[in-house]
Motif scaffolding. Structure first.
Motif, PDB file in Angstrom:
ATOM      1  N   ASN A 252       0.827  -1.211   0.000  1.00  0.00           N
ATOM      2  CA  ASN A 252       0.000   0.000   0.000  1.00  0.00           C
ATOM      3  C   ASN A 252       0.859   1.257   0.000  1.00  0.00           C
ATOM      4  OD1 ASN A 252      -2.501  -1.371   0.124  1.00  0.00           O
ATOM      5  ND2 ASN A 252      -2.225  -1.686   2.319  1.00  0.00           N
ATOM      6  N   GLY A 253       0.313   2.309  -0.604  1.00  0.00           N
ATOM      7  CA  GLY A 253       0.953   3.614  -0.537  1.00  0.00           C
ATOM      8  C   GLY A 253       1.971   3.894  -1.618  1.00  0.00           C
ATOM      9  N   VAL A 254       2.053   3.024  -2.630  1.00  0.00           N
ATOM     10  CA  VAL A 254       2.979   3.261  -3.741  1.00  0.00           C
ATOM     11  C   VAL A 254       2.237   3.091  -5.065  1.00  0.00           C
ATOM     12  CG1 VAL A 254       5.061   2.598  -2.475  1.00  0.00           C
ATOM     13  CG2 VAL A 254       3.812   0.876  -3.725  1.00  0.00           C
ATOM     14  N   PRO A 255       2.636   3.836  -6.091  1.00  0.00           N
ATOM     15  CA  PRO A 255       1.915   3.782  -7.357  1.00  0.00           C
ATOM     16  C   PRO A 255       2.176   2.515  -8.182  1.00  0.00           C
ATOM     17  CG  PRO A 255       3.742   5.324  -7.511  1.00  0.00           C
ATOM     18  CD  PRO A 255       3.667   4.878  -6.079  1.00  0.00           C
TER      19      PRO A 255
ATOM     20  N   ASP B  34      23.130   4.306 -10.373  1.00  0.00           N
ATOM     21  CA  ASP B  34      22.424   5.513 -10.758  1.00  0.00           C
ATOM     22  C   ASP B  34      21.097   5.097 -11.378  1.00  0.00           C
ATOM     23  OD1 ASP B  34      22.004   8.219 -11.191  1.00  0.00           O
ATOM     24  OD2 ASP B  34      23.106   8.260 -13.074  1.00  0.00           O
ATOM     25  N   LYS B  35      20.020   5.698 -10.933  1.00  0.00           N
ATOM     26  CA  LYS B  35      18.712   5.434 -11.533  1.00  0.00           C
ATOM     27  C   LYS B  35      18.713   6.101 -12.906  1.00  0.00           C
ATOM     28  CE  LYS B  35      17.139   3.485  -7.748  1.00  0.00           C
ATOM     29  NZ  LYS B  35      16.152   3.830  -6.779  1.00  0.00           N
ATOM     30  N   THR B  36      18.422   5.355 -13.946  1.00  0.00           N
ATOM     31  CA  THR B  36      18.557   5.861 -15.306  1.00  0.00           C
ATOM     32  C   THR B  36      17.269   6.438 -15.876  1.00  0.00           C
ATOM     33  OG1 THR B  36      18.175   3.633 -16.170  1.00  0.00           O
ATOM     34  CG2 THR B  36      20.472   4.322 -15.846  1.00  0.00           C
TER      35      THR B  36
ATOM     36  N   ALA C 243      11.292  11.550 -10.344  1.00  0.00           N
ATOM     37  CA  ALA C 243      10.315  10.472 -10.184  1.00  0.00           C
ATOM     38  C   ALA C 243      10.921   9.311  -9.397  1.00  0.00           C
ATOM     39  CB  ALA C 243       9.814   9.994 -11.545  1.00  0.00           C
ATOM     40  N   ALA C 244      12.182   8.988  -9.670  1.00  0.00           N
ATOM     41  CA  ALA C 244      12.863   7.900  -8.968  1.00  0.00           C
ATOM     42  C   ALA C 244      12.987   8.216  -7.483  1.00  0.00           C
ATOM     43  CB  ALA C 244      14.244   7.663  -9.573  1.00  0.00           C
TER      44      ALA C 244
ATOM     45  N   GLN D 104       8.493   6.849  -1.279  1.00  0.00           N
ATOM     46  CA  GLN D 104       7.188   6.204  -1.074  1.00  0.00           C
ATOM     47  C   GLN D 104       7.343   4.737  -0.693  1.00  0.00           C
ATOM     48  OE1 GLN D 104       5.603   7.143  -4.972  1.00  0.00           O
ATOM     49  NE2 GLN D 104       4.153   8.612  -4.116  1.00  0.00           N
ATOM     50  N   VAL D 105       8.200   4.034  -1.403  1.00  0.00           N
ATOM     51  CA  VAL D 105       8.384   2.598  -1.158  1.00  0.00           C
ATOM     52  C   VAL D 105       8.999   2.373   0.227  1.00  0.00           C
ATOM     53  CG1 VAL D 105       9.594   0.504  -1.887  1.00  0.00           C
ATOM     54  CG2 VAL D 105       8.510   1.977  -3.601  1.00  0.00           C
TER      55      VAL D 105
END
Length: 151
Positions: A96-99, A129-131, A136-137, A143-144
């Protein structure tokens, strides 16, 4: 010190798992019975005997632990390499609580083993590194991790 074995997370290791952390996870493949290894970063320690991992609910890892509960998590921390083993289960089919549609997995820690080879220590930790969209990352990570801590 190599080959140190505990039945729970030390305070230092527990503290390492209070924020996003790169780990590799091994499960038993549901079809072949062999090892299935993946990398992820959404993992936290709920307490000294419990790790939570968030993964896509359609992940092969979810299917694997439905058949075989054994799991191993490898993490580099405190200048060494640890393998944390135990039995896993699906704690929540949808976090719950994440898209995203993420499952929350729970690993009940049975053994924490220092697996670093003799006479060595970790001097540099992996960086990643988030690509995709950085903002958004970052928002998703927050959130997670929040949802995992509240579970």
């Amino acid at each position: 010190m190599a080959n140190r074995v505990e039945d729970r997370l030390s305070q230092e290791l527990f503290d390492c798992f209070q924020s996003e952390r790169f780990v590799t996870v091994a499960t038993v493949d549901k079809d072949t019975g062999g090892p299935a290894v993946t990398s992820l970063s959404w993992v936290i320690a709920k307490d000294e005997k419990t790790l939570y991992l968030a993964v896509d609910k359609k992940s092969r890892m979810v299917e694997n632990i439905q058949q075989h509960a054994s799991m191993a998590v490898n993490v580099l921390a405190n200048e060494t390499s640890y393998t944390i083993t135990g039995l896993s289960k699906i704690k929540e089919e949808t976090l719950n609580g994440v898209p995203l549609k993420l499952a929350l997995l729970e690993l009940s820690v049975n053994e924490v083993r220092d697996v670093m080879f003799y006479g060595s220590k970790i001097v540099q930790y992996p960086e990643y590194d988030k690509t995709y969209d950085k903002k958004a990352a970052e928002k998703l990570d927050i959130q997670v991790m929040k949802a995992m801590k509240e579970a």
